[in-house]
Design a protein around this motif. Structure first.
Motif, PDB file in Angstrom:
ATOM      1  N   CYS A 161     -46.660 -38.690   3.801  1.00  0.00           N
ATOM      2  CA  CYS A 161     -46.731 -37.379   3.145  1.00  0.00           C
ATOM      3  C   CYS A 161     -47.702 -36.649   4.156  1.00  0.00           C
ATOM      4  O   CYS A 161     -48.940 -37.234   4.393  1.00  0.00           O
ATOM      5  N   ALA A 188     -49.867 -33.218   5.170  1.00  0.00           N
ATOM      6  CA  ALA A 188     -50.432 -31.886   4.576  1.00  0.00           C
ATOM      7  C   ALA A 188     -50.643 -31.078   5.544  1.00  0.00           C
ATOM      8  O   ALA A 188     -51.150 -31.367   6.870  1.00  0.00           O
ATOM      9  N   ALA A 209     -52.014 -36.387   0.324  1.00  0.00           N
ATOM     10  CA  ALA A 209     -51.520 -36.614   1.480  1.00  0.00           C
ATOM     11  C   ALA A 209     -51.941 -37.841   2.427  1.00  0.00           C
ATOM     12  O   ALA A 209     -53.046 -38.159   1.799  1.00  0.00           O
TER      13      ALA A 209
END
Length: 233
Positions: A29, A31, A199
């Motif tokens: 993940c 960001a 994130a």
């Protein structure tokens, strides 16, 4: 899974991105943060094929995809939840979700039932016009529509924008369940605290350039503030 190399993007004579280099690993993940006008949405549009570039500016699993159209990028397993949701107003919740499943990758996890399990309120409202729902529920439809293609990379553009805090909490609570399927995610977000909380790594953009990158566990608030607002180090 995904790389950009010297990515540039323009709207007519206005240049929005200047040589962006980012990477996204499988299941990660990432960001993307920055103020309004930093180039965050343009970056996602470039990755998703809404804006086309030189082929080798965007690579998916080593294959150049920068010049592909959005539908071809979707077929490769990269789906986008656009800013503003962009639902079809004449269609019901369920019809919007089914449209997302028109381009499916194999027999992945995401079906109507699994989307409804992720967002139970959508099953209750499945026959309602999508745009008759609350803003938060519409955002759930937009996420569900993207998931119906069984993506391996989900691009989320400002999914908390304009929503009440309790709704934002519910939407962000669903993100770990999406990641459990093995999907990687890129989340564009102006809420720095929320972005850093979900994130693994973060990129900060300012005026179309990367000003900071690193693991969210090692970047200090002071460094983020300097990169976000352009303060002198």
């Amino acid at each position: 899974m995904l790389e950009t190399h010297g990515l540039t993007a323009s709207y007519g004579q206005f240049k929005a991105l200047f040589g962006i280099d980012i990477t996204v690993a499988p299941g990660e993940c990432v960001a993307i943060i920055g103020a309004n006008g930093a180039g965050k949405t343009t970056l996602l549009r470039s990755i998703s094929g809404v804006l086309r570039n030189a082929p080798d500016m965007v690579l998916h699993k080593g294959t150049p995809i920068g010049a592909l159209a959005a539908d071809a990028v979707l077929q490769r397993g990269i789906a986008m939840v656009p800013e503003g949701r962009k639902l079809f107003p004449s269609l019901s919740v369920e019809e919007n979700l089914l449209i997302g499943g028109q381009v499916r990758r194999g027999d992945g996890r995401w079906t109507l039932e699994t989307v409804y399990a992720l967002f139970p309120i959508l099953k209750e409202r499945r026959l309602s016009p999508a745009t008759a729902l609350s803003g938060g529920q519409q955002q759930m439809v937009a996420i569900g529509r993207a998931l119906m293609s069984n993506p391996e990379l989900l691009l989320c553009d400002e999914i908390s924008l304009g929503l009440a805090p309790v709704v934002i909490r519910d939407i962000y609570a669903a993100l770990p369940r999406i990641r459990e399927t093995g999907a990687a995610m890129v989340i564009v977000e102006q809420d720095i605290t929320r972005a850093l909380a979900v994130a693994d790594r973060v990129y900060c953009l300012m005026e179309g350039r990367v000003t900071l990158t690193g693991a969210t566990t090692s970047i200090t608030r002071e460094a983020v503030h300097a990169a976000y607002f352009g303060d002198a180090a």
